[in-house]
Design a protein around this motif. Structure first.
Motif, mmCIF file in Angstrom:
data_model
loop_
_atom_site.group_PDB
_atom_site.id
_atom_site.type_symbol
_atom_site.label_atom_id
_atom_site.label_comp_id
_atom_site.label_asym_id
_atom_site.label_seq_id
_atom_site.Cartn_x
_atom_site.Cartn_y
_atom_site.Cartn_z
ATOM 1 N N GLY A 24 1.092 -1.526 0.082
ATOM 2 C CA GLY A 24 0.073 0.024 -0.275
ATOM 3 C C GLY A 24 1.269 1.194 0.109
ATOM 4 O O GLY A 24 1.811 1.257 0.194
ATOM 5 N N ASN A 25 0.391 2.614 0.115
ATOM 6 C CA ASN A 25 1.033 3.655 0.133
ATOM 7 C C ASN A 25 0.175 4.800 0.321
ATOM 8 O O ASN A 25 -0.962 5.019 -0.197
ATOM 9 N N TYR A 61 2.707 0.631 -10.517
ATOM 10 C CA TYR A 61 3.188 -0.674 -9.497
ATOM 11 C C TYR A 61 2.483 -0.258 -8.642
ATOM 12 O O TYR A 61 1.643 -0.948 -7.698
ATOM 13 N N ALA A 62 2.442 1.909 -8.017
ATOM 14 C CA ALA A 62 1.450 2.158 -6.927
ATOM 15 C C ALA A 62 0.433 3.031 -7.199
ATOM 16 O O ALA A 62 0.546 3.496 -6.932
ATOM 17 N N GLN A 86 -3.249 -2.411 -1.879
ATOM 18 C CA GLN A 86 -3.238 -3.361 -3.277
ATOM 19 C C GLN A 86 -3.302 -4.951 -3.637
ATOM 20 O O GLN A 86 -2.002 -5.210 -2.284
ATOM 21 N N ASP A 144 -0.829 -6.779 -5.182
ATOM 22 C CA ASP A 144 0.202 -6.336 -6.445
ATOM 23 C C ASP A 144 0.535 -7.089 -7.319
ATOM 24 O O ASP A 144 0.138 -8.000 -8.604
ATOM 25 N N TYR A 194 10.010 -1.582 -3.609
ATOM 26 C CA TYR A 194 8.484 -1.959 -4.319
ATOM 27 C C TYR A 194 8.052 -0.927 -5.363
ATOM 28 O O TYR A 194 7.779 -1.609 -5.757
ATOM 29 N N THR A 195 8.264 -0.059 -5.768
ATOM 30 C CA THR A 195 8.272 0.433 -6.850
ATOM 31 C C THR A 195 9.316 0.561 -7.901
ATOM 32 O O THR A 195 10.073 0.156 -7.482
ATOM 33 N N ALA A 213 5.749 4.010 0.815
ATOM 34 C CA ALA A 213 5.297 2.162 0.316
ATOM 35 C C ALA A 213 5.659 1.240 0.638
ATOM 36 O O ALA A 213 6.753 1.709 1.221
ATOM 37 N N ASP A 266 5.479 -3.135 0.704
ATOM 38 C CA ASP A 266 4.794 -4.043 0.633
ATOM 39 C C ASP A 266 5.506 -5.312 1.150
ATOM 40 O O ASP A 266 6.203 -4.938 1.942
#
Length: 558
Positions: A162-163, A179-180, A187, A189, A285-286, A551, A553
């Motif tokens: 999430g972010n 991706y976010a 979300q 992913d 993550y991103t 963000a 994950d």
């Protein structure tokens, strides 16, 4: 599914694993509290001596137990706090003699070898080598034994996050950050399953073969979709979550051609880049904008030849970029124009024989690698991501704690319809291109914002540089700093004709080789125009020139 749910599941799995592991070493409480039973308790404790497979690998099976669920749970528990699986002292060497040294380890890095695509890593790959709790769990079953003997493994992971963001438009306001792209949201992913056989590229005495069949489900399907492969989910419906099959290929390894030749045929992740769509293959993550807007998958045949142990040459033929091999043919032209003048037009003009070519040079005992590539090279006409990719990645290991990953590229497409030209825009809206709303109501290839409004079409170009500066703090922790500069010269990739300066810093924290958290903070800035907090599919124009995003994950392997 949200990251909070995934985190809860992970915690429950770990707790269960720890509980199930305890009977291997404990004495029952009722025995310990009974004076009459004290001798028996002492005898029981002596006969069930504590077992540590990290110190004595031979007791691993007795530690794990016999039924599948218990073995899986105890294996998760066993690896907690460790940076690797227990090592079998009798295992064969995983490194061909004379091959450059393996520079990194997983954890905490997302790879061991410096990344290069379209091949199983030459000289360092062996069957049955993936550390999979599922495969450990079924190892003693009839199915597990058959799979092990055939060198076939089934494994995968689940990933969600999430972010929190300075943007507010719910349906894509973080874009062109990918991706976010939905701000202030959780979300799911990706959930990914691999069934694979890895060819043994360490041995040199016989031809070997391999394959990978993969399936992906989650929000990230929108970054793997190829036109013609379940693409209705993205291009017709714009589904939030979807499925895809990003890798479906066969491999043949021939060791006695130079220092090894590997052939890969099928669908695969595109050759270049530091990053990949698959969550475990990334530092953070991103993703960088450079990765978010370049080639994702190809379909075709690629040969990777080790001319020498430190020099690999790759050459292949594919059917363009992100276009299915059955994606030929034509569609009616509802509005003939100077770009598509006939009554029909190609379904995807980018569907055509295309070349990929790379050279990978390694020196300094594996500490340095330079990898220039060309990907998807053809006449370059505007197609479904028919990107003409020219770029280079470079990797350097300073010492056991620090290393650098660097990438630069230039990509372009020709004959991209001009959004600033009235007749061109009218032709697009009336169905005069294969990517008009009548054919692709969502997520179609973008138009160009050409320099001259009188031009019906023009060449659209994007270029950039990105680096990951990485510091291994502990065997289970790495910190990555990501600076990036990106130029979208005609706005065809990001939707806005502007330059971007982006910065991110993230921590990769591993609880074990199976469970990883990746918190990060990002600042992205569009230099010339507002590029953030808009939603192109809904006609909402961006109204901000920056985004600050936090963000995180969590990823759990099985």
């Amino acid at each position: 599914m949200t990251s909070r749910y995934i985190s809860t599941c992970a915690l429950l799995a770990v707790t269960t694993a720890l509980y199930l592991a305890l009977p291997m070493t404990r004495v029952h409480a009722e025995d310990a509290n009974s004076d009459d039973d004290a001798p028996a308790a002492t005898s029981t404790a002596a006969s069930i001596a504590p077992c540590d497979p990290y110190k004595n690998y031979s007791c691993l099976d007795s530690y794990l137990g016999t039924d599948v669920a218990t073995r899986i749970a105890r294996y998760y528990a066993l690896e907690m706090g460790h940076a690797s699986a227990p090592v079998d002292p009798n295992a064969p060497s995983s490194h061909q003699a004379g091959w450059p040294a393996t520079p990194e380890s997983t954890p905490p890095m997302p790879f061991t070898e410096w990344p290069y695509g379209a091949t199983t890593s030459l000289g360092v790959s062996q069957p049955n080598s993936v550390d999979s709790p599922l495969m450990v769990g079924i190892a003693d079953t009839a199915l597990g034994k058959v799979m092990s003997d055939a060198h076939v493994q089934l494994y995968g992971w689940v990933n969600g996050g999430g972010n929190v963001s300075t943007n507010s438009e719910k349906h894509g306001g973080n874009a062109p950050m990918a991706y976010a792209y939905n701000p202030n949201a959780f979300q799911f992913d990706q959930s990914v399953v691999y069934l694979e056989r890895v060819p043994d590229t360490v041995q040199t005495d016989h031809i070997d073969w391999g394959f990978r069949a993969s399936a992906l489900y989650g929000q990230n399907y929108r970054y793997t979709t190829a036109y013609g492969i379940a693409s209705y989910q993205l291009l017709k419906k714009n589904n939030v979550n979807g499925y895809d099959f990003p890798m479906e290929y066969l491999e043949l390894y021939v060791p006695k051609v130079a220092d090894g030749l590997l052939l890969r045929a099928g669908r695969y992740i595109s050759i270049p880049d530091i990053e990949a769509q698959l969550a475990p293959n990334n530092y953070m993550y991103t993703h960088s904008m450079m990765y978010s807007f370049d080639n994702y998958t190809n379909e075709g045949l690629v040969a990777s030849l080790a001319v020498k142990k430190n020099l690999i040459v790759q050459l292949g033929i594919v059917d363009g970029t992100e276009s299915a091999i059955w994606n030929g043919g034509s569609v009616p032209n509802l509005h003939p124009n100077q770009l598509f003048p006939n009554s029909t037009m190609p379904k995807d003009p980018g569907f055509q024989p295309s070349m990929v070519a790379c050279v990978r040079a390694t020196w300094n005992n594996g500490n340095d690698t330079l990898y220039p590539c060309m990907d998807g090279i053809n006449n370059g006409t505007w197609g479904y991501n028919n990107l003409q990719w020219y770029g280079t990645t470079y990797y350097h290991k300073f010492n056991d704690q620090w290393h650098l990953s660097f990438e630069t590229y230039d990509l372009h497409q020709k004959n991209v319809l001009n959004a600033n030209n009235g007749p061109a825009l009218a032709a697009f809206n009336a169905g005069g291109t294969p990517f008009s709303p009548q054919y692709m109501p969502f997520n179609a290839p973008g138009l160009a914002q050409c320099n001259n409004a009188t031009d019906f079409s023009c060449t659209a170009e994007a270029r950039g540089v990105v680096a990951y500066i990485n510091w291994q703090v502990t065997p289970l922790d790495n910190i990555s700093f990501r600076p990036e500069y990106y130029e979208d010269l005609q706005g065809q990739r990001t939707g806005v004709r502007t330059n971007y300066a982006n910065f991110g810093i993230g921590l990769q924290h591993w609880l074990s080789p199976q469970i990883e958290f990746r918190p990060e903070i990002d600042y992205d800035h569009s230099i010339n125009r507002n590029a953030f907090n808009g939603v192109s599919n809904l006609g909402i124009a961006p109204d901000r020139n920056y985004t600050i995003l936090g963000a995180m994950d969590i990823m759990a392997h099985f």
